[in-house]
Scaffold this active site. Sequence first.
Site, PDB file in Angstrom:
ATOM      1  N   ASN A 175    -135.167  47.729 -26.756  1.00  0.00           N
ATOM      2  CA  ASN A 175    -134.393  48.929 -26.397  1.00  0.00           C
ATOM      3  C   ASN A 175    -135.152  50.215 -26.713  1.00  0.00           C
ATOM      4  O   ASN A 175    -136.264  50.203 -27.232  1.00  0.00           O
ATOM      5  CB  ASN A 175    -132.982  48.885 -27.003  1.00  0.00           C
ATOM      6  CG  ASN A 175    -132.960  49.117 -28.497  1.00  0.00           C
ATOM      7  OD1 ASN A 175    -133.888  49.651 -29.081  1.00  0.00           O
ATOM      8  ND2 ASN A 175    -131.863  48.716 -29.117  1.00  0.00           N
ATOM      9  N   GLY A 176    -134.522  51.339 -26.351  1.00  0.00           N
ATOM     10  CA  GLY A 176    -135.162  52.649 -26.463  1.00  0.00           C
ATOM     11  C   GLY A 176    -135.181  53.217 -27.868  1.00  0.00           C
ATOM     12  O   GLY A 176    -135.635  54.358 -28.064  1.00  0.00           O
ATOM     13  N   GLU A 218    -130.551  30.616 -30.522  1.00  0.00           N
ATOM     14  CA  GLU A 218    -130.979  31.765 -29.714  1.00  0.00           C
ATOM     15  C   GLU A 218    -131.750  31.287 -28.490  1.00  0.00           C
ATOM     16  O   GLU A 218    -132.666  30.468 -28.603  1.00  0.00           O
ATOM     17  CB  GLU A 218    -131.856  32.698 -30.580  1.00  0.00           C
ATOM     18  CG  GLU A 218    -132.716  33.712 -29.822  1.00  0.00           C
ATOM     19  CD  GLU A 218    -131.944  34.635 -28.870  1.00  0.00           C
ATOM     20  OE1 GLU A 218    -130.846  35.097 -29.234  1.00  0.00           O
ATOM     21  OE2 GLU A 218    -132.449  34.867 -27.749  1.00  0.00           O
ATOM     22  N   GLY A 219    -131.405  31.838 -27.342  1.00  0.00           N
ATOM     23  CA  GLY A 219    -132.046  31.448 -26.091  1.00  0.00           C
ATOM     24  C   GLY A 219    -133.492  31.891 -25.968  1.00  0.00           C
ATOM     25  O   GLY A 219    -134.295  31.226 -25.313  1.00  0.00           O
ATOM     26  N   HIS A 266    -125.688  49.753 -21.748  1.00  0.00           N
ATOM     27  CA  HIS A 266    -124.692  49.811 -22.824  1.00  0.00           C
ATOM     28  C   HIS A 266    -123.479  48.961 -22.463  1.00  0.00           C
ATOM     29  O   HIS A 266    -122.332  49.349 -22.674  1.00  0.00           O
ATOM     30  CB  HIS A 266    -124.278  51.270 -23.072  1.00  0.00           C
ATOM     31  CG  HIS A 266    -125.394  52.117 -23.599  1.00  0.00           C
ATOM     32  ND1 HIS A 266    -125.374  53.492 -23.591  1.00  0.00           N
ATOM     33  CD2 HIS A 266    -126.582  51.778 -24.159  1.00  0.00           C
ATOM     34  CE1 HIS A 266    -126.499  53.962 -24.114  1.00  0.00           C
ATOM     35  NE2 HIS A 266    -127.257  52.937 -24.463  1.00  0.00           N
ATOM     36  N   VAL A 283    -127.016  27.770 -25.496  1.00  0.00           N
ATOM     37  CA  VAL A 283    -125.694  27.163 -25.644  1.00  0.00           C
ATOM     38  C   VAL A 283    -124.993  27.100 -24.285  1.00  0.00           C
ATOM     39  O   VAL A 283    -124.921  28.092 -23.572  1.00  0.00           O
ATOM     40  CB  VAL A 283    -124.851  27.951 -26.670  1.00  0.00           C
ATOM     41  CG1 VAL A 283    -123.396  27.487 -26.664  1.00  0.00           C
ATOM     42  CG2 VAL A 283    -125.460  27.804 -28.065  1.00  0.00           C
ATOM     43  N   ALA A 323    -121.045  43.239 -28.740  1.00  0.00           N
ATOM     44  CA  ALA A 323    -120.590  44.415 -27.986  1.00  0.00           C
ATOM     45  C   ALA A 323    -119.423  44.102 -27.052  1.00  0.00           C
ATOM     46  O   ALA A 323    -118.750  45.018 -26.575  1.00  0.00           O
ATOM     47  CB  ALA A 323    -121.761  44.998 -27.174  1.00  0.00           C
ATOM     48  N   ALA A 352    -125.937  41.439 -33.302  1.00  0.00           N
ATOM     49  CA  ALA A 352    -124.665  40.964 -33.853  1.00  0.00           C
ATOM     50  C   ALA A 352    -124.854  39.616 -34.546  1.00  0.00           C
ATOM     51  O   ALA A 352    -124.437  39.429 -35.691  1.00  0.00           O
ATOM     52  CB  ALA A 352    -123.619  40.869 -32.744  1.00  0.00           C
TER      53      ALA A 352
END
Length: 623
Positions: free
Chosen positions: A127-128, A66-67, A560, A267, A593, A46
């Site tokens: 991910n898959g 970004e972490g 998910h 953050v 998401a 995202a």
Amino acid sequence: MTKFLAFLAVVAAVFPTALTAPTFQIVKRDQLLASYDYVIVGGGPAGLTVANRLSENPKVKVLVIEGGDFAGDDPNVQIPRRVNEAYVDYHYKEADGEWMSEPLEAMGNRTHMVYAGKAVGGGTAINGMLFDRGAKSDYDAWKALGNPGWGWNDLLPYFKKSETFTPPTEEQRRELGIEYNPAAHGTSGPIKSSYQKFLYPSVKYNFAALNELGIKTSKDGADGNALGVFWSPNALDNVNGVRSYAVNYHEQAESRANYHILVNNYVHKVDFSKKGSQYTATGVTFSAGADAPVNSIKATKEVILAAGALQTPKVLQLSGLGGKSVLNAHGIKQLIDLPGVGFNLQDHPTAFTAAIMTNPPAGGSLEDLNDPALNATAWETYVNEKSGPYTIANGNTLGFIPLPQITDAKTKLAYLKNIFLQRPETYLPSFARSERTLINGYLAQKTALAGLLATKKSAALEVAGGVGGGALSVQKSFSRGTVHIRSANPFDNPKIDFRAFSNPLDMDLAVIAVRFFRKLQATKTLQAFGSIVVFPGPEVETDEQIREWVRATAWPSFAHMSGTAAMLARTLGGVVDSKLKVYGTTNLRVVDASIMPLVPSTHIQSTVYAVAEKAADIIKAAQ
Ligand SMILES: Cc1cc2nc3c(=O)[nH]c(=O)nc-3n(C[C@H](O)[C@H](O)[C@H](O)COP(=O)(O)OP(=O)(O)OC[C@H]3O[C@@H](n4cnc5c(N)ncnc54)[C@H](O)[C@@H]3O)c2cc1C
Ligand SMILES: *[C@@H]1O[C@H](CO)[C@@H](O)[C@H](O)[C@H]1NC(C)=O
Ligand SMILES: *[C@@H]1O[C@H](CO)[C@@H](O)[C@H](O)[C@H]1NC(C)=O
């Protein structure tokens, strides 16, 4: 702020390039600016999608924080078959081991691992690689819940915008029957979607077996008909045999001077100013680690949360946005009363079955890789031809099956009736039972779900794996979980209570699913291979025995996670409006998401990209 600028000055004096700076790394820039137009929290699918699209305008300055770090050319991330190895290195953990869920009360108080990607690319780095979409009705349900502009027809252009589709070869169409609808696919998006050059021929029996039970083959699940059994591409660059993921969005943007990404930084919270009753996000507070200096950075236009469905609600709660009891428990001053933050957690709880084939189909399977000689050949094929079994992550054939097709009419009617017999609050977490907005929102969702389940237009169950058994994944869950901060410390992972199977309707569906799976294995197609169901074995027979098997073995999550900052009216417990703006703020949005009001029946990454593509257009239109 002054402290931060002073810190930068020291860095600039001591280190000629910030790549050697001690606490942060800045890609494509040797310094952070004092302010950006947009500050984006999280560099997953995202965040990187929105950052790419906003930075298309050279006048607009964009920062992603970004972490995690870049996975670079790590072969575990690149090589599809190494998907499990990739997972090991790039996910959120606890200091002393894995990040575990809260005890699952409806599953014998077991705990389960929490899946959350930590890398540039977020979950898409590990991910898959399944790259499918939900059915039309699933997105139309979002719109019907009060979100204009969020139906299937509205989203299709954005699904396409994210994708460059490579059709199956003529031979694959002929031999395996892989069809596709060109109108449903994109031709110039950053994510490559394709079929492997090599596929095991046995997967075609997944189609025959389901067809035998009257479940039809859908020509292309991507055109709104993700129903029945169908082929699905992977997020795969099949020329080079490597994963395609959100980093491909970053790669398109990284040469732009107005796009910055700061990795290995985390953050803590969003900073606000207040005018009247409205809050304006002025920037974010962040640091590189629990012991590192704390900095802040200004956002002149908007702050955009894209930290995923588990971490976005945490950042909101740490910023003072959430329900009173959750915030009070950790001494956080409530700025905006939003009980929906961290509520409405949805996922696809999944039970894993197994069947053995006494007379397996010819042509091999992934199990061949356990044989050293066959494995060596497969590896050579990968290195030399970018083909073979090493290009397969989690497969390409999908069964997404509506309720009327997994059970008989009587059981279906009883199931639907039970939805309405429940009082909406009965199975909600206790704090939610006294929040009218949350109850009303859940009631609206239940009504929508009942409508979807009654028809053949939305899938109740995913049957993944097919030949030889596999996953039975509940697609329309009535249980609702929570994400609540564990403490006021931004480096503590939040408490995840999936509450899987807390609503008995989900357990009823799992029972239906296991009975369906046995019917599938009993088809002529699979009996020709001598299929014997071994898990659950024949001793698991009555409904109650099946329930016990599910409680003891199923996973509460299929990774998910969604719904924790839902796009719904505030009177329905929503957190963002249909422009993805957080209620009570002028310029804070959520684009990940978390915003899905109902999780669609699909693997959700392509939906996340589509949501974020649409979000970018909404944000541009507001400029
Ligand atoms: C193991 C696994 C397997 C999956 N398999 C599939 C599949 O086969 N097909 C499919 O379609 N989907 C799959 N998914 C789901 C899909 O990957 C996710 O739905 C998707 O990545 C979610 O995107 P997101 O942008 O909402 O969040 P994420 O991908 O979680 O990205 C959020 C990013 O924000 C960063 N972040 C979080 N908090 C902070 C903070 N405070 N400060 C800075 N950065 C922060 C994180 O490090 C992360 O990079 C899988 C997911 C997992 C974890
Ligand atoms: C699970 O834990 C809760 C809370 O401690 C308890 O009330 C319940 O009896 C436990 N359930 C099982 C099956 O052990
Ligand atoms: C298969 O080959 C790869 C590449 O050489 C190797 O890393 C892996 O360990 C092998 N696996 C087995 C089971 O032999």
